[in-house]
Motif scaffolding. Structure first.
Motif, PDB file in Angstrom:
ATOM      1  N   GLU A  49       0.828  -1.201   0.000  1.00 40.71           N
ATOM      2  CA  GLU A  49       0.000   0.000   0.000  1.00 40.71           C
ATOM      3  C   GLU A  49       0.871   1.263   0.000  1.00 40.71           C
ATOM      4  OE1 GLU A  49      -2.826  -0.004   3.151  1.00 40.71           O
ATOM      5  OE2 GLU A  49      -3.744  -1.916   2.552  1.00 40.71           O
ATOM      6  N   ILE A  50       0.729   2.035  -1.047  1.00 41.12           N
ATOM      7  CA  ILE A  50       1.425   3.318  -1.113  1.00 41.12           C
ATOM      8  C   ILE A  50       0.768   4.274  -0.106  1.00 41.12           C
ATOM      9  CG2 ILE A  50       1.901   5.327  -2.579  1.00 41.12           C
ATOM     10  CD1 ILE A  50       2.029   3.413  -4.953  1.00 41.12           C
ATOM     11  N   PRO A  51       1.560   4.979   0.693  1.00 46.24           N
ATOM     12  CA  PRO A  51       0.975   5.888   1.694  1.00 46.24           C
ATOM     13  C   PRO A  51      -0.030   6.853   1.067  1.00 46.24           C
ATOM     14  CG  PRO A  51       3.325   5.661   2.074  1.00 46.24           C
ATOM     15  CD  PRO A  51       3.033   4.952   0.792  1.00 46.24           C
ATOM     16  N   LEU A  52      -1.131   7.079   1.779  1.00 45.07           N
ATOM     17  CA  LEU A  52      -2.192   7.939   1.256  1.00 45.07           C
ATOM     18  C   LEU A  52      -1.700   9.360   0.997  1.00 45.07           C
ATOM     19  CD1 LEU A  52      -5.226   6.805   3.461  1.00 45.07           C
ATOM     20  CD2 LEU A  52      -4.790   6.245   1.061  1.00 45.07           C
ATOM     21  N   ARG A  53      -0.764   9.819   1.808  1.00 48.31           N
ATOM     22  CA  ARG A  53      -0.255  11.181   1.637  1.00 48.31           C
ATOM     23  C   ARG A  53       0.416  11.385   0.281  1.00 48.31           C
ATOM     24  NH1 ARG A  53       1.114   9.936   6.912  1.00 48.31           N
ATOM     25  NH2 ARG A  53       0.369  11.341   8.560  1.00 48.31           N
ATOM     26  N   MET A  54       0.903  10.298  -0.322  1.00 45.12           N
ATOM     27  CA  MET A  54       1.620  10.460  -1.577  1.00 45.12           C
ATOM     28  C   MET A  54       0.711  11.001  -2.678  1.00 45.12           C
ATOM     29  SD  MET A  54       4.140   7.878  -3.681  1.00 45.12           S
ATOM     30  CE  MET A  54       5.392   7.903  -2.414  1.00 45.12           C
ATOM     31  N   GLU A  55      -0.554  10.629  -2.646  1.00 45.28           N
ATOM     32  CA  GLU A  55      -1.478  11.133  -3.672  1.00 45.28           C
ATOM     33  C   GLU A  55      -1.572  12.654  -3.595  1.00 45.28           C
ATOM     34  OE1 GLU A  55      -6.055  10.525  -5.330  1.00 45.28           O
ATOM     35  OE2 GLU A  55      -5.345   9.378  -3.599  1.00 45.28           O
ATOM     36  N   ARG A  56      -1.638  13.185  -2.387  1.00 47.93           N
ATOM     37  CA  ARG A  56      -1.684  14.640  -2.240  1.00 47.93           C
ATOM     38  C   ARG A  56      -0.365  15.270  -2.697  1.00 47.93           C
ATOM     39  NH1 ARG A  56      -3.595  19.211  -0.667  1.00 47.93           N
ATOM     40  NH2 ARG A  56      -2.517  20.623   0.755  1.00 47.93           N
ATOM     41  N   MET A  57       0.754  14.650  -2.356  1.00 45.27           N
ATOM     42  CA  MET A  57       2.035  15.192  -2.781  1.00 45.27           C
ATOM     43  C   MET A  57       2.155  15.196  -4.301  1.00 45.27           C
ATOM     44  SD  MET A  57       5.913  14.244  -1.587  1.00 45.27           S
ATOM     45  CE  MET A  57       6.044  12.672  -2.415  1.00 45.27           C
ATOM     46  N   VAL A  58       1.684  14.116  -4.933  1.00 41.42           N
ATOM     47  CA  VAL A  58       1.708  14.030  -6.393  1.00 41.42           C
ATOM     48  C   VAL A  58       0.854  15.137  -6.999  1.00 41.42           C
ATOM     49  CG1 VAL A  58       0.871  12.659  -8.341  1.00 41.42           C
ATOM     50  CG2 VAL A  58       2.269  11.582  -6.567  1.00 41.42           C
ATOM     51  N   ASN A  59      -0.333  15.351  -6.451  1.00 37.61           N
ATOM     52  CA  ASN A  59      -1.235  16.363  -6.995  1.00 37.61           C
ATOM     53  C   ASN A  59      -0.643  17.771  -6.876  1.00 37.61           C
ATOM     54  OD1 ASN A  59      -3.182  14.496  -7.765  1.00 37.61           O
ATOM     55  ND2 ASN A  59      -4.309  14.649  -5.838  1.00 37.61           N
ATOM     56  N   VAL A  89       5.037  20.247  -0.206  1.00 33.88           N
ATOM     57  CA  VAL A  89       5.589  19.004  -0.755  1.00 33.88           C
ATOM     58  C   VAL A  89       6.695  18.469   0.153  1.00 33.88           C
ATOM     59  CG1 VAL A  89       6.849  17.975  -2.696  1.00 33.88           C
ATOM     60  CG2 VAL A  89       4.982  19.577  -3.129  1.00 33.88           C
ATOM     61  N   ASP A  90       7.546  19.351   0.631  1.00 37.48           N
ATOM     62  CA  ASP A  90       8.634  18.927   1.525  1.00 37.48           C
ATOM     63  C   ASP A  90       8.080  18.275   2.788  1.00 37.48           C
ATOM     64  OD1 ASP A  90      10.466  19.921  -0.269  1.00 37.48           O
ATOM     65  OD2 ASP A  90      10.809  21.790   0.811  1.00 37.48           O
ATOM     66  N   LEU A  91       7.040  18.874   3.357  1.00 36.88           N
ATOM     67  CA  LEU A  91       6.435  18.332   4.573  1.00 36.88           C
ATOM     68  C   LEU A  91       5.815  16.968   4.310  1.00 36.88           C
ATOM     69  CD1 LEU A  91       5.500  18.539   7.507  1.00 36.88           C
ATOM     70  CD2 LEU A  91       3.493  19.827   6.710  1.00 36.88           C
ATOM     71  N   LEU A  92       5.074  16.842   3.223  1.00 36.52           N
ATOM     72  CA  LEU A  92       4.451  15.564   2.890  1.00 36.52           C
ATOM     73  C   LEU A  92       5.501  14.491   2.655  1.00 36.52           C
ATOM     74  CD1 LEU A  92       1.625  16.892   0.576  1.00 36.52           C
ATOM     75  CD2 LEU A  92       1.271  15.565   2.671  1.00 36.52           C
ATOM     76  N   ASN A  93       6.597  14.854   2.016  1.00 40.66           N
ATOM     77  CA  ASN A  93       7.664  13.884   1.774  1.00 40.66           C
ATOM     78  C   ASN A  93       8.231  13.376   3.096  1.00 40.66           C
ATOM     79  OD1 ASN A  93       9.717  12.473   0.111  1.00 40.66           O
ATOM     80  ND2 ASN A  93      11.126  13.958   1.003  1.00 40.66           N
ATOM     81  N   ARG A  94       8.446  14.275   4.039  1.00 43.20           N
ATOM     82  CA  ARG A  94       8.967  13.859   5.345  1.00 43.20           C
ATOM     83  C   ARG A  94       7.977  12.940   6.056  1.00 43.20           C
ATOM     84  NH1 ARG A  94      10.691  19.347   5.476  1.00 43.20           N
ATOM     85  NH2 ARG A  94       8.916  19.949   6.784  1.00 43.20           N
TER      86      ARG A  94
END
Length: 221
Positions: A114-124, A155-160
């Motif tokens: 499962e890819i972390p849910l936050r990644m979708e927001r970071m991608v967008n 994006v930096d925050l979501l990546n962390r």
């Protein structure tokens, strides 16, 4: 501005727009290959990298030729210098999409990961930044470019947060380690794409306002 310089600038503009379109398509395909675990789609991204490299070289050569032949000054010089920098950032984004595609190929064997849910927001947000930076470049809109800069911290925050989540999951289950590392890398590559979008936005501000804002805080005024 001479008629010949204007003609060459128009041609250069078309070339950089063509590269922009190709790179945006590579972003979309690389992300889709990651989420769909699509080996063929990842291969398409990797194959497209040769064309982006070729276009990047052509654009750089055209810029250097124009600098030598026309010896532009003021805004025309800034425009050519900006195209050279945007050209380099677009080529680097293309390389990063290839890196994401490589991670996608590795994740094919982990269909249940499962890819972390936050990644979708970071991608967008990253998509929004790339599109916004390129639109600002086309429209010579420094305020729109400033708005792109403001998104980079998100994006930096979501990546962390994504990296922390993956680390926590890997501590709990050894089965998460290998796919988690591939996902970790993909997240970092997406974050780097956002950085290059920020670079493009800063180059637009330089082109329009003649102000170098790199290394300054991302303030809208």
């Amino acid at each position: 501005m001479s008629r010949h310089l204007q003609r060459d600038l128009d041609s250069l503009h078309r070339e950089i727009l063509s590269l922009s379109g190709l790179v945006e398509e590579m972003i979309e395909k690389s992300i889709k290959s990651l989420y769909d675990r699509s080996f063929p789609l990842a291969e398409e991204v990797i194959a497209a990298d040769e064309l982006t490299d070729q276009k990047e070289v052509v654009i750089e050569e055209e810029c250097l030729k124009m600098l030598a032949l026309h010896q532009p000054v003021a805004v025309d010089l800034r425009r050519i210098a900006t195209v050279m920098k945007v050209n380099n950032d677009l080529e680097r984004i293309g390389d990063l999409t290839v890196n994401i595609a490589e991670r996608a190929k590795c994740l094919v064997q982990y269909p249940n990961f499962e890819i972390p849910l936050r990644m979708e927001r970071m991608v967008n947000i990253t998509r929004q930044m790339v599109a916004g930076a390129l639109d600002a470049f086309v429209g010579l809109d420094s305020q729109a470019a400033m708005n792109v800069r403001l998104l980079d911290d998100d994006v930096d925050l979501l990546n962390r947060e994504i990296i922390q989540e993956l680390q926590d999951r890997m501590k709990i289950s050894s089965f998460e380690i290998e796919p988690g590392l591939h996902c970790f890398s993909a997240s970092r590559h997406i974050e780097r794409i956002a950085d290059h979008a920020t670079n493009i936005a800063e180059d637009v501000i330089y082109l329009v306002d003649g102000e170098i804002v790199r290394h300054q805080p991302g303030l809208s005024s």
